[in-house]
Scaffold this motif. Sequence first.
Motif, PDB file in Angstrom:
ATOM      1  N   GLY A 216       0.819  -1.218   0.000  1.00 19.63           N
ATOM      2  CA  GLY A 216       0.000   0.000   0.000  1.00 19.63           C
ATOM      3  C   GLY A 216       0.847   1.260   0.000  1.00 19.63           C
ATOM      4  N   ARG A 217       1.914   1.249   0.804  1.00 19.77           N
ATOM      5  CA  ARG A 217       2.806   2.414   0.841  1.00 19.77           C
ATOM      6  C   ARG A 217       3.542   2.584  -0.484  1.00 19.77           C
ATOM      7  NH1 ARG A 217       5.603   2.994   6.836  1.00 19.77           N
ATOM      8  NH2 ARG A 217       3.662   3.164   8.024  1.00 19.77           N
ATOM      9  N   ARG A 218       3.891   1.477  -1.107  1.00 21.30           N
ATOM     10  CA  ARG A 218       4.568   1.545  -2.407  1.00 21.30           C
ATOM     11  C   ARG A 218       3.656   2.175  -3.460  1.00 21.30           C
ATOM     12  NH1 ARG A 218       4.841  -0.837  -7.118  1.00 21.30           N
ATOM     13  NH2 ARG A 218       3.159  -2.285  -6.648  1.00 21.30           N
ATOM     14  N   ILE A 219       2.406   1.726  -3.506  1.00 18.28           N
ATOM     15  CA  ILE A 219       1.445   2.273  -4.467  1.00 18.28           C
ATOM     16  C   ILE A 219       1.221   3.760  -4.214  1.00 18.28           C
ATOM     17  CG2 ILE A 219      -0.979   2.194  -5.202  1.00 18.28           C
ATOM     18  CD1 ILE A 219      -0.877  -0.845  -4.580  1.00 18.28           C
ATOM     19  N   TYR A 220       1.056   4.126  -2.937  1.00 14.35           N
ATOM     20  CA  TYR A 220       0.842   5.536  -2.587  1.00 14.35           C
ATOM     21  C   TYR A 220       2.039   6.396  -3.003  1.00 14.35           C
ATOM     22  CZ  TYR A 220      -0.180   9.639   0.302  1.00 14.35           C
ATOM     23  OH  TYR A 220      -0.433  10.907   0.733  1.00 14.35           O
ATOM     24  N   GLN A 224       2.197   9.489  -5.829  1.00 17.62           N
ATOM     25  CA  GLN A 224       2.788  10.802  -5.544  1.00 17.62           C
ATOM     26  C   GLN A 224       3.845  11.175  -6.580  1.00 17.62           C
ATOM     27  OE1 GLN A 224       4.066  10.224  -1.391  1.00 17.62           O
ATOM     28  NE2 GLN A 224       2.774  11.954  -0.842  1.00 17.62           N
ATOM     29  N   LYS A 225       4.709  10.210  -6.909  1.00 15.57           N
ATOM     30  CA  LYS A 225       5.786  10.481  -7.868  1.00 15.57           C
ATOM     31  C   LYS A 225       5.239  10.841  -9.245  1.00 15.57           C
ATOM     32  CE  LYS A 225       8.125   6.682  -6.677  1.00 15.57           C
ATOM     33  NZ  LYS A 225       9.153   5.612  -6.721  1.00 15.57           N
ATOM     34  N   VAL A 226       4.215  10.113  -9.691  1.00 17.63           N
ATOM     35  CA  VAL A 226       3.632  10.380 -11.007  1.00 17.63           C
ATOM     36  C   VAL A 226       3.002  11.780 -11.033  1.00 17.63           C
ATOM     37  CG1 VAL A 226       1.792   9.729 -12.603  1.00 17.63           C
ATOM     38  CG2 VAL A 226       3.253   7.968 -11.606  1.00 17.63           C
ATOM     39  N   ILE A 227       2.234  12.120  -9.987  1.00 20.52           N
ATOM     40  CA  ILE A 227       1.584  13.439  -9.925  1.00 20.52           C
ATOM     41  C   ILE A 227       2.621  14.555  -9.913  1.00 20.52           C
ATOM     42  CG2 ILE A 227       0.183  14.955  -8.464  1.00 20.52           C
ATOM     43  CD1 ILE A 227      -1.422  12.459  -7.647  1.00 20.52           C
ATOM     44  N   GLN A 228       3.660  14.395  -9.089  1.00 17.86           N
ATOM     45  CA  GLN A 228       4.706  15.419  -9.012  1.00 17.86           C
ATOM     46  C   GLN A 228       5.410  15.576 -10.364  1.00 17.86           C
ATOM     47  OE1 GLN A 228       7.097  13.918  -5.823  1.00 17.86           O
ATOM     48  NE2 GLN A 228       5.721  14.654  -4.217  1.00 17.86           N
ATOM     49  N   TYR A 229       5.676  14.461 -11.022  1.00 17.94           N
ATOM     50  CA  TYR A 229       6.355  14.503 -12.315  1.00 17.94           C
ATOM     51  C   TYR A 229       5.498  15.201 -13.380  1.00 17.94           C
ATOM     52  CZ  TYR A 229       8.018  12.829 -16.832  1.00 17.94           C
ATOM     53  OH  TYR A 229       8.437  12.761 -18.129  1.00 17.94           O
ATOM     54  N   LEU A 230       4.212  14.811 -13.460  1.00 15.36           N
ATOM     55  CA  LEU A 230       3.326  15.403 -14.472  1.00 15.36           C
ATOM     56  C   LEU A 230       3.099  16.890 -14.206  1.00 15.36           C
ATOM     57  CD1 LEU A 230       0.671  12.563 -14.887  1.00 15.36           C
ATOM     58  CD2 LEU A 230       2.555  13.136 -16.422  1.00 15.36           C
ATOM     59  N   LEU A 231       2.946  17.255 -12.937  1.00 15.52           N
ATOM     60  CA  LEU A 231       2.752  18.675 -12.606  1.00 15.52           C
ATOM     61  C   LEU A 231       3.984  19.490 -12.986  1.00 15.52           C
ATOM     62  CD1 LEU A 231       0.888  18.625  -9.157  1.00 15.52           C
ATOM     63  CD2 LEU A 231       0.032  19.519 -11.315  1.00 15.52           C
ATOM     64  N   ALA A 232       5.158  18.959 -12.657  1.00  9.90           N
ATOM     65  CA  ALA A 232       6.395  19.691 -12.964  1.00  9.90           C
ATOM     66  C   ALA A 232       6.535  19.930 -14.470  1.00  9.90           C
ATOM     67  CB  ALA A 232       7.595  18.908 -12.444  1.00  9.90           C
ATOM     68  N   GLY A 233       6.247  18.902 -15.273  1.00  6.38           N
ATOM     69  CA  GLY A 233       6.375  19.048 -16.722  1.00  6.38           C
ATOM     70  C   GLY A 233       5.348  20.001 -17.308  1.00  6.38           C
ATOM     71  N   ASN A 234       4.099  19.872 -16.895  1.00  6.07           N
ATOM     72  CA  ASN A 234       3.029  20.697 -17.472  1.00  6.07           C
ATOM     73  C   ASN A 234       3.089  22.141 -17.005  1.00  6.07           C
ATOM     74  OD1 ASN A 234       1.880  18.599 -18.973  1.00  6.07           O
ATOM     75  ND2 ASN A 234       0.761  17.841 -17.209  1.00  6.07           N
ATOM     76  N   LEU A 273       7.446   5.287 -13.598  1.00  8.99           N
ATOM     77  CA  LEU A 273       7.277   5.697 -12.184  1.00  8.99           C
ATOM     78  C   LEU A 273       6.130   4.961 -11.514  1.00  8.99           C
ATOM     79  CD1 LEU A 273       7.813   9.557 -12.543  1.00  8.99           C
ATOM     80  CD2 LEU A 273       9.345   7.960 -11.382  1.00  8.99           C
ATOM     81  N   GLY A 274       5.066   4.713 -12.293  1.00  9.80           N
ATOM     82  CA  GLY A 274       3.864   4.080 -11.748  1.00  9.80           C
ATOM     83  C   GLY A 274       4.057   2.635 -11.346  1.00  9.80           C
ATOM     84  N   ILE A 275       4.973   1.944 -12.043  1.00  7.43           N
ATOM     85  CA  ILE A 275       5.171   0.515 -11.756  1.00  7.43           C
ATOM     86  C   ILE A 275       6.494   0.258 -11.041  1.00  7.43           C
ATOM     87  CG2 ILE A 275       3.738  -0.240 -13.703  1.00  7.43           C
ATOM     88  CD1 ILE A 275       6.316  -0.818 -15.243  1.00  7.43           C
ATOM     89  N   ASP A 276       7.120   1.315 -10.532  1.00  4.55           N
ATOM     90  CA  ASP A 276       8.405   1.184  -9.825  1.00  4.55           C
ATOM     91  C   ASP A 276       8.247   0.313  -8.582  1.00  4.55           C
ATOM     92  OD1 ASP A 276      11.019   1.616  -8.989  1.00  4.55           O
ATOM     93  OD2 ASP A 276      10.448   3.407  -7.860  1.00  4.55           O
TER      94      ASP A 276
END
Length: 276
Positions: A216-220, A224-234, A273-276
């Motif tokens: 559960g912590r890994r998925i969470y 977070q990593k995906v959201i941070q990455y997409l926000l930074a790029g956009n 990042l999502g499947i890390d």
Amino acid sequence: ILPLCTKILVNGEEKPINYEDIDKINGLCMESSKNAMRVLAFAKKNVKQIPDKDDIEKELTFIGILSMIDPPREEVKQAIETCHKAGIKVIMITGDHVETALAITKQLNIYQEGDLAISGNDLSKMTDEELDKVVLKTSVFARISPNDKLRIVNAIQRNKNIVAMTGDGVNDAPTLKAADIGISMGKGGTDVARESSDMILLDDNFTTIEYAIKEGRRIYSNIQKVIQYLLAGNISEVLTIFVAMVANIGTPILAVHILIINLVTDTIPALALGID
């Protein structure tokens, strides 16, 4: 059982029970409890006819005690250590004797130096305010009733903690319902416990709870990593266009450029990042 006995069976003969016998029996019980054993006492009564229910358990003859142990699984100790490192406090709530519970929790490293062990009798004398002050310092609750379990869970929640409660019996249902995450036993649990819980442990193994928390912590973390990455790029694309508009230097990025950038940067890296 002892207070109900007036005789004791010694070498096949009944004789009056005395204080020396009682002290010896209590000593044996305490020794077994300290060795993580559960103790059962046996007594008998010879009657010519079935007495009234109020008279059945009186003037009994003490036969002896039976000590038995249900050793914890080896992998549980490692799982509990992992939980401690992850900031999770493990508390044992049991109907066993305090000494038995303490011996088991010390074997599993649930009980740490300076922790408290509280019995049901002590808990019944505490107010909710007193319980709130000591509940997070306590690793063992012994001789506990179903109502006591509910008080313990509520006290932990009042201390701003998330509670995951495991149980298998009908009496555990109210506590499983009150906990933030109620976990029932899939193999040995009752239907009432399973219906009251949020999750069902299919193998009745504490280690599985550790694995589930880790997953559960890994998925969470990945979300977070995906959201941070997409926000930074956009955000960088938006800022580039905004600065260009303010400076009146034309559009630095065309729509087709944005589509290509998003196609390249927002898909494969985000999936990684999502499947890390």
